[in-house]
Design an enzyme around this catalytic site. Structure first.
Site, mmCIF file in Angstrom:
data_model
loop_
_atom_site.group_PDB
_atom_site.id
_atom_site.type_symbol
_atom_site.label_atom_id
_atom_site.label_comp_id
_atom_site.label_asym_id
_atom_site.label_seq_id
_atom_site.Cartn_x
_atom_site.Cartn_y
_atom_site.Cartn_z
ATOM 1 N N MET A 30 19.389 1.356 2.212
ATOM 2 C CA MET A 30 19.805 1.979 3.474
ATOM 3 C C MET A 30 20.637 0.990 4.294
ATOM 4 O O MET A 30 20.807 1.160 5.507
ATOM 5 C CB MET A 30 18.585 2.458 4.265
ATOM 6 C CG MET A 30 17.815 3.538 3.511
ATOM 7 S SD MET A 30 16.856 4.611 4.579
ATOM 8 C CE MET A 30 15.734 3.444 5.295
ATOM 9 N N LEU A 33 21.551 -5.106 4.945
ATOM 10 C CA LEU A 33 21.092 -5.857 3.771
ATOM 11 C C LEU A 33 20.650 -7.278 4.113
ATOM 12 O O LEU A 33 21.187 -7.915 5.011
ATOM 13 C CB LEU A 33 22.212 -5.927 2.725
ATOM 14 C CG LEU A 33 22.750 -4.583 2.226
ATOM 15 C CD1 LEU A 33 23.769 -4.814 1.108
ATOM 16 C CD2 LEU A 33 21.638 -3.657 1.744
ATOM 17 N N HIS A 34 19.651 -7.737 3.380
ATOM 18 C CA HIS A 34 19.154 -9.105 3.516
ATOM 19 C C HIS A 34 18.961 -9.655 2.104
ATOM 20 O O HIS A 34 19.235 -8.955 1.104
ATOM 21 C CB HIS A 34 17.860 -9.132 4.325
ATOM 22 C CG HIS A 34 16.845 -8.137 3.852
ATOM 23 N ND1 HIS A 34 16.200 -8.247 2.641
ATOM 24 C CD2 HIS A 34 16.388 -6.990 4.423
ATOM 25 C CE1 HIS A 34 15.379 -7.236 2.492
ATOM 26 N NE2 HIS A 34 15.478 -6.434 3.548
ATOM 27 N N HIS A 37 17.420 -7.426 -0.628
ATOM 28 C CA HIS A 37 18.327 -6.482 -1.304
ATOM 29 C C HIS A 37 19.242 -7.226 -2.286
ATOM 30 O O HIS A 37 19.504 -6.755 -3.395
ATOM 31 C CB HIS A 37 19.244 -5.787 -0.296
ATOM 32 C CG HIS A 37 18.544 -4.925 0.701
ATOM 33 N ND1 HIS A 37 18.439 -5.256 2.019
ATOM 34 C CD2 HIS A 37 17.937 -3.723 0.556
ATOM 35 C CE1 HIS A 37 17.790 -4.305 2.663
ATOM 36 N NE2 HIS A 37 17.472 -3.362 1.807
ATOM 37 N N GLN A 61 14.137 10.937 5.467
ATOM 38 C CA GLN A 61 12.914 10.190 5.187
ATOM 39 C C GLN A 61 12.328 9.563 6.451
ATOM 40 O O GLN A 61 11.322 8.864 6.382
ATOM 41 C CB GLN A 61 13.136 9.130 4.112
ATOM 42 C CG GLN A 61 13.965 7.920 4.532
ATOM 43 C CD GLN A 61 14.223 6.993 3.355
ATOM 44 O OE1 GLN A 61 15.019 7.288 2.468
ATOM 45 N NE2 GLN A 61 13.547 5.846 3.320
ATOM 46 N N GLU A 147 9.353 -4.566 -4.350
ATOM 47 C CA GLU A 147 7.903 -4.326 -4.330
ATOM 48 C C GLU A 147 7.274 -4.404 -2.941
ATOM 49 O O GLU A 147 6.090 -4.155 -2.799
ATOM 50 C CB GLU A 147 7.197 -5.305 -5.274
ATOM 51 C CG GLU A 147 7.383 -4.908 -6.724
ATOM 52 C CD GLU A 147 6.578 -5.754 -7.677
ATOM 53 O OE1 GLU A 147 6.452 -6.977 -7.437
ATOM 54 O OE2 GLU A 147 6.087 -5.204 -8.679
ATOM 55 N N LYS A 148 8.067 -4.751 -1.918
ATOM 56 C CA LYS A 148 7.495 -4.640 -0.562
ATOM 57 C C LYS A 148 7.095 -3.183 -0.342
ATOM 58 O O LYS A 148 6.070 -2.887 0.226
ATOM 59 C CB LYS A 148 8.501 -5.084 0.503
ATOM 60 C CG LYS A 148 7.910 -4.958 1.912
ATOM 61 C CD LYS A 148 8.829 -5.518 2.962
ATOM 62 C CE LYS A 148 10.048 -4.655 3.182
ATOM 63 N NZ LYS A 148 9.739 -3.310 3.730
ATOM 64 N N SER A 184 12.734 -7.698 5.577
ATOM 65 C CA SER A 184 12.860 -6.272 5.871
ATOM 66 C C SER A 184 13.996 -6.108 6.863
ATOM 67 O O SER A 184 14.208 -6.969 7.728
ATOM 68 C CB SER A 184 11.557 -5.761 6.507
ATOM 69 O OG SER A 184 11.782 -4.513 7.126
HETATM 70 O O1 PAF Z 1 13.769 1.574 0.287
HETATM 71 C C1 PAF Z 1 14.748 2.071 0.863
HETATM 72 O O2 PAF Z 1 15.588 1.389 1.446
HETATM 73 C C2 PAF Z 1 14.900 3.564 0.874
HETATM 74 O O3 PAF Z 1 13.678 4.204 0.984
HETATM 75 C C3 PAF Z 1 15.701 4.108 -0.327
HETATM 76 C C4 PAF Z 1 14.963 3.863 -1.633
HETATM 77 C C5 PAF Z 1 17.065 3.459 -0.367
HETATM 78 C C6 PAF Z 1 15.896 5.615 -0.194
HETATM 79 O O4 PAF Z 1 16.601 5.938 0.962
#
Ligand code: PAF
Length: 276
Positions: A30, A33-34, A37, A61, A147-148, A184
């Site tokens: 999403m 990024l850090h 990712h 979500q 895995e977080k 995160s």
């Molecule tokens: O973990 C995330 O960043 C999100 O839940 C994902 C898997 C990209 C789905 O939007």
């Protein structure tokens, strides 16, 4: 690296790469990024011929409108960070992904109903909606998840089983800040003081490994978290590492994990630890 904004182009490229015999790795994100990712993207880069990374803040979500509004959107910086580790970055608009509001309702069973599923109704359904679309559009050989969000990986595996999606789901270890806090995108919303204090989450989980029964671990973690005024415990659960059902004992053939969610001010942080 090429930025792709439409689903049609994404599918065209993915079909062409597959037809050319390339192995495809995918990292759904999403954005914001850090290093966590980047570790997924780097691994995808090492293990595949071609890497797709998606950057899409998936509205379906989020079960909290404020959380969605506050979610950091940093596309330019994200693209810089990815550099040449990915071949394609899919960065669509909401309308491109959802020309009409999605109506899919899944039943992913227990793994989606406990812990984060219970605390955030609809969250995992929304994850299933977007991850299914992304995996069906790109059809990667491997898809990488951190895995977080351990429970999310279990839900995605279940979704793949139910929807006959054959990508290999690759779980990747949590990447931590030097102070131990799990990386995160939400950490950016912490003040300097909250960031430092939040390191106690990992410390407490690590220290809880000294106990060898579930009751003592629970008591220790709950007591230690309560000592920190900035923390508000949402839940701490010990669960079977595979089924995610509550574990009453550490003697479990699948292993036992501890899952914690803590509010630090308005910011909700999650982490986990493996006991056995
Ligand atoms: O973990 C995330 O960043 C999100 O839940 C994902 C898997 C990209 C789905 O939007």
């Amino acid at each position: 690296m090429e930025i792709v904004n439409t689903v049609e182009k994404l599918i065209d490229i993915a079909v062409r790469e597959r037809a050319a015999g390339k192995t495809i790795g995918m990292v759904p994100t999403m954005g914001a990024l850090h290093e966590g990712h980047i570790s997924l993207i780097r691994r995808a880069h090492e293990e595949n011929d071609v890497v797709f990374c998606s950057i899409f803040v998936n509205p379906v979500q989020f079960n909290n409108a404020e959380d969605l509004a506050k979610y950091p959107r940093t596309l330019e910086a994200d693209v810089q960070l990815i550099g040449d580790l990915a071949d394609y970055v899919f960065a669509p608009t909401v309308e491109e992904v959802f020309p009409v509001a999605p109506t899919e309702v899944y039943d992913f069973g227990t793994v989606a109903n406990v812990m984060e599923g219970a605390a955030r109704p609809g969250h995992f359904n929304g994850v299933g909606v977007i991850v299914r679309r992304l995996l069906e559009w790109v059809r990667p050989h491997k898809a990488y998840f951190g895995e977080k969000d351990y429970q999310q990986i279990a839900v995605i595996r279940e979704m793949c089983t139910q929807c006959r999606i054959f990508a290999e789901i690759v779980p990747c270890p949590i990447v931590r800040e030097p102070n131990g806090l799990a990386m995160s995108s939400r950490n950016r919303r912490l003040s300097v003081h909250e960031f430092e204090t939040s390191a106690n989450i990992h410390r407490i989980l690590e220290e809880s490994k000294q106990f060898d029964n579930v009751q003592e671990i629970k008591r220790f973690v709950e007591t230690e978290i309560a000592k920190i005024p900035e923390f508000q415990l949402d839940y701490f659960e010990l669960a079977d590492a595979q089924t995610l059902l509550t574990a009453d004992t550490l003697d479990n053939p699948h292993g036992v994990m501890g899952f914690i969610t803590v509010y630090v001010g308005p910011v909700r942080l999650i982490d986990n630890v493996k006991y056995r």
